[in-house]
Design a protein around this motif. Structure first.
Motif, short mmCIF file in Angstrom:
data_model
loop_
_atom_site.label_atom_id
_atom_site.label_comp_id
_atom_site.label_asym_id
_atom_site.label_seq_id
_atom_site.Cartn_x
_atom_site.Cartn_y
_atom_site.Cartn_z
N UNK A 270 10.58 -16.33 -24.97
CA UNK A 270 11.24 -15.15 -24.43
C UNK A 270 10.57 -14.61 -23.17
N UNK A 271 9.44 -15.19 -22.77
CA UNK A 271 8.75 -14.71 -21.58
C UNK A 271 9.59 -14.96 -20.33
N UNK A 272 9.65 -13.97 -19.46
CA UNK A 272 10.42 -14.09 -18.22
C UNK A 272 9.94 -15.29 -17.41
N UNK A 273 10.89 -16.06 -16.91
CA UNK A 273 10.53 -17.21 -16.08
C UNK A 273 9.84 -16.78 -14.80
N UNK A 274 10.19 -15.62 -14.30
CA UNK A 274 9.53 -15.10 -13.10
C UNK A 274 8.06 -14.82 -13.37
N UNK A 275 7.77 -14.24 -14.54
CA UNK A 275 6.39 -13.95 -14.91
C UNK A 275 5.61 -15.25 -15.13
N UNK A 276 6.24 -16.23 -15.79
CA UNK A 276 5.59 -17.52 -15.99
C UNK A 276 5.25 -18.15 -14.65
N UNK A 277 6.20 -18.13 -13.73
CA UNK A 277 5.99 -18.72 -12.41
C UNK A 277 4.83 -18.04 -11.69
N UNK A 278 4.78 -16.71 -11.75
CA UNK A 278 3.73 -15.96 -11.06
C UNK A 278 2.35 -16.28 -11.63
N UNK A 279 2.25 -16.32 -12.96
CA UNK A 279 0.95 -16.60 -13.59
C UNK A 279 0.52 -18.03 -13.29
N UNK A 280 1.45 -18.98 -13.34
CA UNK A 280 1.11 -20.37 -13.02
C UNK A 280 0.68 -20.50 -11.56
N UNK A 281 1.31 -19.74 -10.68
CA UNK A 281 0.96 -19.80 -9.26
C UNK A 281 -0.48 -19.36 -9.03
N UNK A 282 -0.86 -18.22 -9.63
CA UNK A 282 -2.23 -17.73 -9.44
C UNK A 282 -3.24 -18.61 -10.17
N UNK A 283 -2.83 -19.18 -11.31
CA UNK A 283 -3.71 -20.11 -11.99
C UNK A 283 -4.00 -21.33 -11.13
N UNK A 284 -2.97 -21.87 -10.49
CA UNK A 284 -3.16 -23.00 -9.59
C UNK A 284 -3.99 -22.64 -8.38
N UNK A 285 -3.83 -21.42 -7.88
CA UNK A 285 -4.58 -20.98 -6.70
C UNK A 285 -6.08 -20.92 -7.00
N UNK A 286 -6.46 -20.26 -8.10
CA UNK A 286 -7.88 -20.11 -8.41
C UNK A 286 -8.51 -21.44 -8.83
N UNK A 287 -7.74 -22.27 -9.53
CA UNK A 287 -8.26 -23.58 -9.89
C UNK A 287 -8.53 -24.42 -8.65
N UNK A 288 -7.63 -24.35 -7.68
CA UNK A 288 -7.81 -25.11 -6.45
C UNK A 288 -8.99 -24.58 -5.64
N UNK A 289 -9.18 -23.27 -5.64
CA UNK A 289 -10.35 -22.68 -4.99
C UNK A 289 -11.62 -23.34 -5.52
N UNK A 290 -11.71 -23.44 -6.84
CA UNK A 290 -12.91 -24.00 -7.46
C UNK A 290 -13.06 -25.49 -7.15
N UNK A 291 -11.98 -26.26 -7.28
CA UNK A 291 -12.08 -27.70 -7.16
C UNK A 291 -12.38 -28.15 -5.73
N UNK A 292 -11.69 -27.57 -4.75
CA UNK A 292 -11.94 -27.99 -3.36
C UNK A 292 -13.34 -27.58 -2.93
N UNK A 293 -13.77 -26.39 -3.33
CA UNK A 293 -15.13 -25.94 -3.02
C UNK A 293 -16.16 -26.88 -3.63
N UNK A 294 -15.94 -27.25 -4.88
CA UNK A 294 -16.87 -28.13 -5.59
C UNK A 294 -16.93 -29.51 -4.95
N UNK A 295 -15.77 -30.07 -4.61
CA UNK A 295 -15.74 -31.40 -4.01
C UNK A 295 -16.36 -31.41 -2.62
N UNK A 296 -16.30 -30.29 -1.92
CA UNK A 296 -16.91 -30.21 -0.59
C UNK A 296 -18.42 -30.10 -0.68
N UNK A 297 -18.90 -29.25 -1.58
CA UNK A 297 -20.34 -29.02 -1.71
C UNK A 297 -21.07 -30.22 -2.28
N UNK A 298 -20.41 -31.00 -3.13
CA UNK A 298 -21.09 -32.02 -3.91
C UNK A 298 -21.85 -33.06 -3.12
#
Length: 385
Positions: A270-298
């Motif tokens: 029953x969760x709004x698809x708009x809310x799901x989309x927004x949460x997934x978007x920010x989840x992908x954003x912060x995950x990518x922040x971590x992964x690209x930073x990690x791969x660059x520093x390594x």
């Protein structure tokens, strides 16, 4: 790229599950060789002060693929046939080969050494055994004895390989690279984060389609949000690293990644698809922040002469972590479904929630390594790009 394209063509022509599995192995072998080679070319040709900018651009094609992939896959499965998911790789593979021949020079390692066949066999058997054993655990696919045997043999082979590398000069993969702090942090410290990264794309489509009853197309439209968030971070990462540094970015983005993964577990039909989309978007954003930073520093503290092995070991660790993430997620879902009295073929929406919460908590294990970085870690890579 040629092997990957051939494997893709064979997958598209497969007429049985065993054939598809064998052809996927061929495809995977080709794909596994492309990533470390591409990263090695980048590391050898870009000065440290421009590496952040270069790594951001290096990851853009993958981010674009993740944006288009779920949507395109949903359209293909809904309107045509699953075979075209594999067959569409062929023209891109051919294009990649032509561009590589046109723009890349034929460079080779100056130092020649014999191929470590013993180490290769030990490490291959170890990783295959561990992943296969963990993947079949608790799922009823094979007898419990087979699962235990696979896991035990895999662990023993990896342990034997570790002892073996201590008495040979040039092992196929040198664990001695872990003595470099930034590299150890990226590969070993980033493993929990990558396990979660492997689990999430496996869990989300299953939850949306099996648990929520959405079509593959609608599921693809929603999960596309994580890739859009990943793509958006490319415009923010370089100035953020210059302003706050690698350590601060890694700590904050990992904390928030865990929070958003756990939030995925709170979704209901029953969760709004708009809310799901927004949460997934920010989840992908912060995950990518971590992964690209990690791969660059390594790679900031790895000597140039050992860069080839470093990229190979890093890619191997990343692929193992992603595979482990899928196996771990499947195991948690299977246990949860069994607790709820659901058969594997009749999963419900509530069977996925604990897996996302566990995966979210797992990402925070990487903080043990990230907190130990110095505030000025990778300072030479924070210059203007």
């Amino acid at each position: 790229m040629g092997l990957f394209s051939v494997g893709s063509a064979l997958c598209g022509l497969a007429n049985s599950l065993p054939q598809l599995v064998v052809f996927r192995v061929i495809q995977g072998m080709g794909g596994a060789m492309m990533v470390p080679v591409g990263r090695l070319i980048l590391l050898r040709s870009i000065p440290p002060q421009e590496m952040v900018s270069a790594m951001v651009w290096f990851t853009v094609p993958g981010a674009v693929g993740r944006v288009a992939g779920p949507l395109l896959g949903g359209i293909i499965v809904t309107l045509v046939s699953w075979r075209w998911i594999f067959l569409l790789n062929i023209p891109f593979g051919v294009l990649g080969i032509l561009m590589a021949r046109a723009f890349l020079s034929d460079t080779q390692e100056r130092i020649k050494q014999r191929f470590d066949i013993v180490g290769f066999i030990l490490l291959s058997l170890g990783l295959v055994g561990l992943v296969s054993g963990l993947d079949t655990a608790g799922r009823g696919l094979v007898p419990a004895g087979v699962t235990i045997t696979l896991t035990t043999v895999g662990a023993l082979c990896v342990l034997t390989y570790w002892y073996y590398t201590r008495r040979v000069d040039k092992p196929v993969i040198d664990p001695g690279l872990f003595k470099f702090k930034a590299y150890r942090t990226a590969v070993a410290g980033g493993m929990p984060l990558r396990v979660a990264l492997g689990a999430s794309p496996f869990l989300l489509p299953l939850m949306l389609q099996l648990g929520f009853g959405l079509t593959p197309l609608m599921s693809g439209l929603l999960t596309m949000a994580t890739a859009i968030g990943s793509l958006c971070v490319r415009a923010l990462l370089q100035p953020a690293i210059r302003r706050f540094g690698f350590k601060a970015i890694l700590v904050v983005s990992t904390l928030l990644t865990g929070v958003f993964y756990a939030l995925y577990g709170l979704f209901t039909p029953d969760t709004s698809h708009t809310l799901i989309f927004a949460i997934l978007l920010f989840g992908g954003l912060f995950n990518s922040f971590a992964m690209v930073t990690l791969n660059t520093l390594g790679y900031s503290d790895v000597p140039p002469g050992r860069m080839s092995q470093a990229t190979a070991l890093s890619s191997m660790g990343q692929q193992f972590s992603l595979s482990l993430g899928v196996a771990f997620a499947a195991f948690v879902v299977t246990i949860t479904a069994s607790f709820h009295g659901h058969a594997p073929g009749t999963l419900g929406a509530t069977d996925f929630s604990p897996a996302f919460i566990v995966v979210g908590a797992l990402t925070w294990c990487s903080l043990f390594y990230f907190y130990r970085l110095s505030p000025d870690e990778g300072a030479e890579m924070r210059g203007a790009g």
